[in-house]
Scaffold this active site. Structure first.
Site, PDB file in Angstrom:
ATOM      1  N   THR A  27      -9.640 -24.007  15.809  1.00  0.00           N
ATOM      2  CA  THR A  27      -9.483 -25.406  16.196  1.00  0.00           C
ATOM      3  C   THR A  27     -10.693 -26.207  15.733  1.00  0.00           C
ATOM      4  OG1 THR A  27     -10.519 -25.031  18.349  1.00  0.00           O
ATOM      5  CG2 THR A  27      -8.134 -24.736  18.206  1.00  0.00           C
ATOM      6  N   TRP A  87     -10.186 -44.363  36.982  1.00  0.00           N
ATOM      7  CA  TRP A  87     -10.007 -43.913  35.594  1.00  0.00           C
ATOM      8  C   TRP A  87      -9.569 -45.054  34.679  1.00  0.00           C
ATOM      9  CZ3 TRP A  87     -12.069 -39.507  34.375  1.00  0.00           C
ATOM     10  CH2 TRP A  87     -12.137 -38.461  35.300  1.00  0.00           C
ATOM     11  N   GLU A 106      -2.773 -25.068  17.979  1.00  0.00           N
ATOM     12  CA  GLU A 106      -2.178 -24.084  18.894  1.00  0.00           C
ATOM     13  C   GLU A 106      -0.659 -24.075  18.861  1.00  0.00           C
ATOM     14  OE1 GLU A 106      -6.177 -25.206  20.826  1.00  0.00           O
ATOM     15  OE2 GLU A 106      -4.636 -26.170  19.600  1.00  0.00           O
ATOM     16  N   LYS A 142     -14.404 -42.585  33.560  1.00  0.00           N
ATOM     17  CA  LYS A 142     -14.423 -42.790  35.005  1.00  0.00           C
ATOM     18  C   LYS A 142     -15.452 -43.861  35.342  1.00  0.00           C
ATOM     19  CE  LYS A 142     -13.623 -40.174  39.180  1.00  0.00           C
ATOM     20  NZ  LYS A 142     -13.539 -38.819  39.776  1.00  0.00           N
TER      21      LYS A 142
END
Length: 526
Positions: free
Chosen positions: A186, A435, A331, A430
């Protein structure tokens, strides 16, 4: 029914038998001649290279690393290894030697195949990786004269030299379809890179998935340009999909600039071009500057990051094509969803549905499936025959007890089943205990005609913990004021989501996958 192992050598066998004269073309850059080989000859050369690999002592389950661009020679190397059950570990030439060395040492690669211009990097890897016993310099158009000797203890071979010296016809297949086929790490943009091991079966099934009519829909009449690198999750499966249907296959070599791609598309009459959005931006900028046209091109398939609607519209208008968005990750082998070319109206900000064999759901922060699955935002989870179960070298699974893999993406699945990625869970900001989702801000600003690329990252704040800052790259020869940017957001996001600062950059930093490198942006502006 007959036993029929789903191994990847069968794709090139099929192409060589039923489409023997269809070409694989490798571009040499703007103004340079292209390399050409048909599927029958490519299979023959790959078989001889398989025999040479066997003579070097490679056997089922051994690994070779490839540090190479998209070319006929790279493709031959893939099939030569895959045919005898040797695992292809694709390395990205844009990564530094230290990180690549860690990957090679973990994989214990025994052979390193390189494009000629990667000799200096190969020197460093040979010195740092004791497992590498042989270096194979691939034959690429205009590249042989660029290959200085690779220093160190490894034996260096030119590709044709190796075939002439040790090449022999080798038997392909005959091993279990669950044998390892490929290894890809990755990007590591949110942490240390992790290896994903593909099997022959998983890649075979993924190939059948991408060929479906509502996915990439490739056919024998098509001329397919793979602008996505072969080291990006097996080139999105295109080196398997094109021969599987007998499509003419065009590889750009190391030349992915706008001028080279424009010339290659025009000369080879490409019908489908596939790659990340930044590649098509460069192509369009070149065409705008030169006034060129590409009448053969019918479809452009984009992936890598969510694509702003303004960019989609610009691609479709300027190139006269249908643009298809997609979503996936290493993935997933890597395709998760593709927007159908026949979808009307066009899916703004959405990446289509998954193919059969890939399942999606949205979950809460603890990983439990949301009671309502349509029209609500949640953490995106995936399962399927081509989805990772555990990372390379790890004993613990990467999935939950039910087999669901948490992608790290936030997403909404609409009433028709179309996926919209709304952000990364690790990108959330945050602020004051609440959020902020950068993806919503990016989608609004990215739709403005004067905006090329945009990213929102969190900046440390003494009172609020974090506050958003907006980083943007303006489109070529265009500009937009801070007031216009603020006006576009006003009333569409909460007031406290408004960025504290707007930062203009001449060139947005990109990770080696072509995505915006938010890790670099946080390091500089966070």
């Amino acid at each position: 029914m007959q036993p029929y192992a789903l191994t990847l050598d069968k794709f090139i066998d099929h192409a060589a038998k039923w489409h023997p004269q269809t070409e694989v073309v490798t571009g040499g850059g703007a103004g340079a001649p292209a390399g050409r080989v048909d599927y029958a000859a490519l299979r023959e050369r790959s078989k001889l290279l398989s025999g040479a690999f066997a003579a070097l002592g490679l056997t089922l389950g051994d690994r070779i690393a490839t540090l190479a661009w998209n070319s006929q020679a790279h493709m031959e190397c893939w099939y030569a290894a895959l045919g005898i059950g040797v695992v292809c570990h694709t390395l990205n030439p844009r990564i530094g030697a230290e990180q690549l060395g860690a990957m090679v040492r973990q994989a214990e690669d025994r052979v390193l195949a390189i494009s000629p211009d990667q000799a200096a990097l190969a020197d460093e890897l040979v010195a740092a990786c004791p497992s590498i016993a042989h270096v194979l310099v691939l034959d690429e158009p205009g590249g042989a004269e660029m290959a200085p000797p690779v220093a160190g203890r490894a034996r260096v071979w030119m590709q044709q030299e190796l075939i002439d010296t040790l090449g022999a016809d080798a038997a392909w297949g005959g091993f279990d379809e669950n044998a390892e086929a490929g290894l890809c790490f990755t990007s590591g943009t949110t942490g240390a890179p992790k290896g994903v091991t593909y099997t022959h079966r998983s890649n075979y099934l993924m190939t059948l998935n991408v060929l479906q009519a509502d996915m990439m829909a490739l056919g024998a009449r098509d001329v397919v340009l793979a602008a996505v690198p072969m080291f990006h999750a097996n080139g999105w499966g295109l080196p398997f999909a094109a021969p599987a249907v007998g499509a003419r296959f065009v590889l750009p070599g190391r030349h992915n600039d706008g001028a080279s791609l424009a010339e290659l598309i025009a000369r080879e009459k490409v019908t489908i071009a596939i790659g990340v959005a930044t590649v098509w931006l460069a192509l369009i900028d070149h065409l705008d500057a030169t006034g060129g046209e590409l009448p053969s091109l019918e479809r452009v398939l984009l992936g890598g990051s969510p694509v702003p609607q303004a960019l989609m519209d610009r691609i479709e208008r300027r190139l006269g094509v249908t643009a298809q968005t997609s979503w996936g990750m290493t993935e997933l082998s890597p395709i998760g969803t593709v927007a159908s070319a026949s979808a009307e109206p066009r899916l703004s900000g959405k990446s289509g549905r998954p193919p059969v064999g890939v399942d999606l759901r949205v979950a809460d922060a603890e990983g439990a499936a949301l009671a309502k699955q349509r029209g609500v935002e949640g953490r995106l989870q995936v399962k399927g025959a081509s989805v990772v179960e555990r990372y390379f070298g790890h004993d613990e699974p990467a999935t939950d007890a039910e087999g669901w893999f948490d992608t790290g993406d936030l997403a909404i699945i609409d009433g028709d089943g179309n996926l919209a990625i709304t952000g990364r869970s690790k990108d959330l900001i945050k602020s004051g205990g609440e959020w902020i989702n950068p993806g919503e801000i990016e989608a609004i600003v990215g739709a403005l005609p004067a905006v090329g690329l945009v990213a929102v990252v969190g900046r440390v704040h003494a009172k609020w913990g974090e506050r958003p800052v907006l980083v943007m790259e303006e489109r070529q020869n265009q500009s937009i004021s801070d007031a216009e940017l603020s006006d576009a957001l006003d009333g569409r996001v909460p007031r406290w989501w408004m960025p504290d600062e707007i930062i203009r950059v001449a060139r947005m930093p990109l990770a080696f996958t072509g995505k915006i490198d938010k890790k670099a942006l946080r390091a500089e502006f966070g």
